[in-house]
Design a protein around this motif. Structure first.
Motif, PDB file in Angstrom:
ATOM      1  N   MET A 194       0.851  -1.169   0.000  1.00  0.00           N
ATOM      2  CA  MET A 194       0.000   0.000   0.000  1.00  0.00           C
ATOM      3  C   MET A 194       0.896   1.232   0.000  1.00  0.00           C
ATOM      4  SD  MET A 194      -3.058   0.931   2.706  1.00  0.00           S
ATOM      5  CE  MET A 194      -4.027  -0.480   2.309  1.00  0.00           C
ATOM      6  N   ASP A 195       0.614   2.177  -0.887  1.00  0.00           N
ATOM      7  CA  ASP A 195       1.466   3.361  -0.977  1.00  0.00           C
ATOM      8  C   ASP A 195       1.113   4.375   0.112  1.00  0.00           C
ATOM      9  OD1 ASP A 195      -0.977   4.171  -2.009  1.00  0.00           O
ATOM     10  OD2 ASP A 195      -0.086   5.453  -3.546  1.00  0.00           O
TER      11      ASP A 195
ATOM     12  N   ASN B 151       0.135   7.553   0.050  1.00  0.00           N
ATOM     13  CA  ASN B 151      -1.076   8.364  -0.087  1.00  0.00           C
ATOM     14  C   ASN B 151      -2.323   7.585   0.322  1.00  0.00           C
ATOM     15  OD1 ASN B 151       0.294  10.632  -0.991  1.00  0.00           O
ATOM     16  ND2 ASN B 151       0.197   9.980  -3.119  1.00  0.00           N
ATOM     17  N   THR B 152      -2.405   6.342  -0.095  1.00  0.00           N
ATOM     18  CA  THR B 152      -3.545   5.510   0.274  1.00  0.00           C
ATOM     19  C   THR B 152      -3.550   5.256   1.769  1.00  0.00           C
ATOM     20  OG1 THR B 152      -3.416   4.428  -1.881  1.00  0.00           O
ATOM     21  CG2 THR B 152      -4.728   3.336  -0.193  1.00  0.00           C
ATOM     22  N   LEU B 153      -2.401   4.991   2.317  1.00  0.00           N
ATOM     23  CA  LEU B 153      -2.283   4.745   3.749  1.00  0.00           C
ATOM     24  C   LEU B 153      -2.668   5.985   4.555  1.00  0.00           C
ATOM     25  CD1 LEU B 153      -1.478   2.365   5.473  1.00  0.00           C
ATOM     26  CD2 LEU B 153       0.845   3.211   5.473  1.00  0.00           C
TER      27      LEU B 153
ATOM     28  N   LYS C  98      -4.779   8.207   3.735  1.00  0.00           N
ATOM     29  CA  LYS C  98      -6.233   8.371   3.656  1.00  0.00           C
ATOM     30  C   LYS C  98      -6.946   7.559   4.730  1.00  0.00           C
ATOM     31  CE  LYS C  98      -8.675   6.339   0.405  1.00  0.00           C
ATOM     32  NZ  LYS C  98      -9.231   5.956  -0.891  1.00  0.00           N
ATOM     33  N   TYR C  99      -6.389   6.405   5.081  1.00  0.00           N
ATOM     34  CA  TYR C  99      -7.040   5.518   6.032  1.00  0.00           C
ATOM     35  C   TYR C  99      -6.606   5.714   7.482  1.00  0.00           C
ATOM     36  CZ  TYR C  99      -9.161   2.863   2.292  1.00  0.00           C
ATOM     37  OH  TYR C  99      -9.929   2.488   1.222  1.00  0.00           O
TER      38      TYR C  99
ATOM     39  N   GLN D 261      -0.890  -6.324   6.037  1.00  0.00           N
ATOM     40  CA  GLN D 261      -1.972  -5.738   5.250  1.00  0.00           C
ATOM     41  C   GLN D 261      -3.140  -6.711   5.113  1.00  0.00           C
ATOM     42  OE1 GLN D 261      -0.602  -4.052   1.620  1.00  0.00           O
ATOM     43  NE2 GLN D 261      -2.631  -3.474   0.920  1.00  0.00           N
TER      44      GLN D 261
ATOM     45  N   ASN E 243     -13.360   2.890   5.777  1.00  0.00           N
ATOM     46  CA  ASN E 243     -13.107   4.055   4.954  1.00  0.00           C
ATOM     47  C   ASN E 243     -13.628   5.319   5.649  1.00  0.00           C
ATOM     48  OD1 ASN E 243     -12.899   5.979   2.916  1.00  0.00           O
ATOM     49  ND2 ASN E 243     -13.444   4.509   1.323  1.00  0.00           N
TER      50      ASN E 243
END
Length: 102
Positions: A1-2, A4-6, A8-9, A29, A36
């Motif tokens: 998981m990159d 930016n995605t991480l 967000k969460y 993961q 979300n």
């Protein structure tokens, strides 16, 4: 998981720590399911007056407390809780990761 995605969460403040944990445990993961924060916000806006956002986050007792507070304050608590719902979802996701590594 990159990153930016991480972010967000779980929020930007915990990204580096969680990435390090994920590098050390390749299965981390797969062990953790994230909620979300955007879904939590939408639920909070449209159904937060009856506490559905707290059910989504996984807390039946918190759902009951929020419902009671909304009834007692004639909906004022719902407005005060709108922004807190996103913060709480990110914090819960972070705590799930920490608990999975322990």
């Amino acid at each position: 998981m990159d990153a930016n995605t991480l972010a967000k969460y779980i929020g930007k403040e915990h990204v580096e720590e969680v990435q390090t944990l994920m590098e050390n445990d390749s299965q981390l993961q797969n062990k953790v399911s994230f909620k979300n924060p955007v879904v939590a916000l939408v639920l909070s806006i449209f159904l937060g007056i009856i506490g559905i956002d707290r059910l989504y986050q996984g807390g039946v007792s918190v759902f009951a407390c929020k419902l009671l507070l909304c009834l007692l304050t004639f909906g004022v608590w719902w407005i005060a809780d709108l922004g807190y719902s996103v913060i709480m979802t990110k914090e819960t996701n972070y705590k799930k990761i920490i608990a999975a590594t322990a």
